[in-house]
Scaffold this motif. Structure first.
Motif, PDB file in Angstrom:
ATOM      1  N   VAL A  68      99.754 -44.197 -54.256  1.00 33.65           N
ATOM      2  CA  VAL A  68      99.984 -45.958 -54.569  1.00 33.65           C
ATOM      3  C   VAL A  68      98.778 -46.258 -55.895  1.00 33.65           C
ATOM      4  O   VAL A  68      97.248 -45.973 -55.936  1.00 33.65           O
ATOM      5  N   THR A  69      99.177 -47.491 -56.751  1.00 29.77           N
ATOM      6  CA  THR A  69      98.009 -47.439 -57.753  1.00 29.77           C
ATOM      7  C   THR A  69      96.901 -48.621 -57.110  1.00 29.77           C
ATOM      8  O   THR A  69      95.620 -48.838 -57.576  1.00 29.77           O
ATOM      9  N   LEU A 105     103.976 -51.479 -52.013  1.00 26.13           N
ATOM     10  CA  LEU A 105     102.859 -50.720 -52.035  1.00 26.13           C
ATOM     11  C   LEU A 105     103.348 -49.243 -51.691  1.00 26.13           C
ATOM     12  O   LEU A 105     104.361 -48.742 -52.151  1.00 26.13           O
ATOM     13  N   ALA A 106     103.009 -48.441 -50.467  1.00 24.96           N
ATOM     14  CA  ALA A 106     103.087 -47.728 -50.121  1.00 24.96           C
ATOM     15  C   ALA A 106     104.354 -47.889 -48.689  1.00 24.96           C
ATOM     16  O   ALA A 106     104.502 -47.484 -48.469  1.00 24.96           O
ATOM     17  N   GLU A 156     108.856 -54.295 -55.932  1.00 23.44           N
ATOM     18  CA  GLU A 156     108.202 -53.857 -56.335  1.00 23.44           C
ATOM     19  C   GLU A 156     107.486 -53.956 -57.848  1.00 23.44           C
ATOM     20  O   GLU A 156     108.757 -53.617 -58.250  1.00 23.44           O
ATOM     21  N   ASN A 190     104.729 -46.993 -56.988  1.00 25.36           N
ATOM     22  CA  ASN A 190     104.571 -47.489 -55.843  1.00 25.36           C
ATOM     23  C   ASN A 190     105.748 -47.318 -54.856  1.00 25.36           C
ATOM     24  O   ASN A 190     106.225 -46.325 -54.104  1.00 25.36           O
TER      25      ASN A 190
END
Length: 220
Positions: free
Chosen positions: A33-34, A66-67, A88, A93
């Motif tokens: 993820v970022t 996110l995740a 999101e 992600n």
């Protein structure tokens, strides 16, 4: 006199209470993820799960996937007869989260909407979707007032709204920080809204010093 235990030691003691399985651990430790590592703690994830279940929530809205770690906790609270919609910004992600949902066995009742949450939440209001019973806001803090406004438009009397990161190691008081201003503005909005009762709880642990706000709609 014994030394005062560290937050890390206390977290280790309390960790079994969260009862993570392999799917949750994989989501929490995802590095694709970022911004790896900014998801809620296991104890906070369990708290979200308990709050949503105790509220009898069947429809959950989440700002910030996110995740998908907190999403999984929430999805397990509502169960297969419920629905979780998570907003999101980053497609990267979202792709990671979808894989984690599959591994956790909750993908059938979780939807991700990609794009800026201010826009995707506006789209939900335009569609006049069925109101949500529970909202978890864990996206960029500068836009919190907008997210809170949308949350009010998308919930109903009795719904719960949880806002994460409202203490930010004391940085919430910084006068020149956009995120801090967003948090303060959202908390003031909530405090001034007669439809809401509000409290805030400070937390400490391996994730540092922070806190969350808990809002309940009471406009019956």
């Amino acid at each position: 006199m014994a030394d005062t235990p560290t937050p890390e030691a206390l977290d280790a003691l309390l960790a079994p209470l969260a009862a993570e399985d392999e799917a949750l651990i994989a989501a929490r430790t995802s590095i694709e993820v970022t911004r790896p590592g900014i998801e809620v703690s296991p104890s906070a994830g369990r708290l979200l799960n308990i709050l949503a279940a105790a509220a009898g929530a069947k429809r959950v809205l989440e700002f910030g996937t996110l995740a998908g770690y907190s999403t999984i906790w929430l999805a397990r609270a509502v169960g297969p007869t419920g629905r979780v919609v998570s907003l999101e910004l980053e497609r990267r992600n979202a792709e990671t989260a979808r894989r984690n949902f599959e591994a956790a066995g909750v993908s059938a009742w979780v939807d991700i909407m990609c794009g800026p949450a201010a826009k995707t939440s506006a789209r939900l209001t335009e569609l006049q979707v069925t109101p949500f019973d529970f909202v978890f806001i864990d996206a960029d803090k500068a836009t919190l007032p907008t997210y809170l406004e949308r949350s009010m438009a998308l919930t109903k009397p009795g719904s719960l709204i949880v806002i994460d990161n409202v203490v930010r190691a004391g940085k919430v008081l910084h006068p020149d920080d956009d995120d801090a201003r967003g948090v303060r503005a959202a908390l003031q909005m909530a405090s001034d809204d007669p439809r809401l009762v509000v409290t805030a709880i400070q937390t400490v642990g391996t994730k540092g010093w922070d806190g969350f706000a808990l809002l309940r709609r009471v406009d019956f």
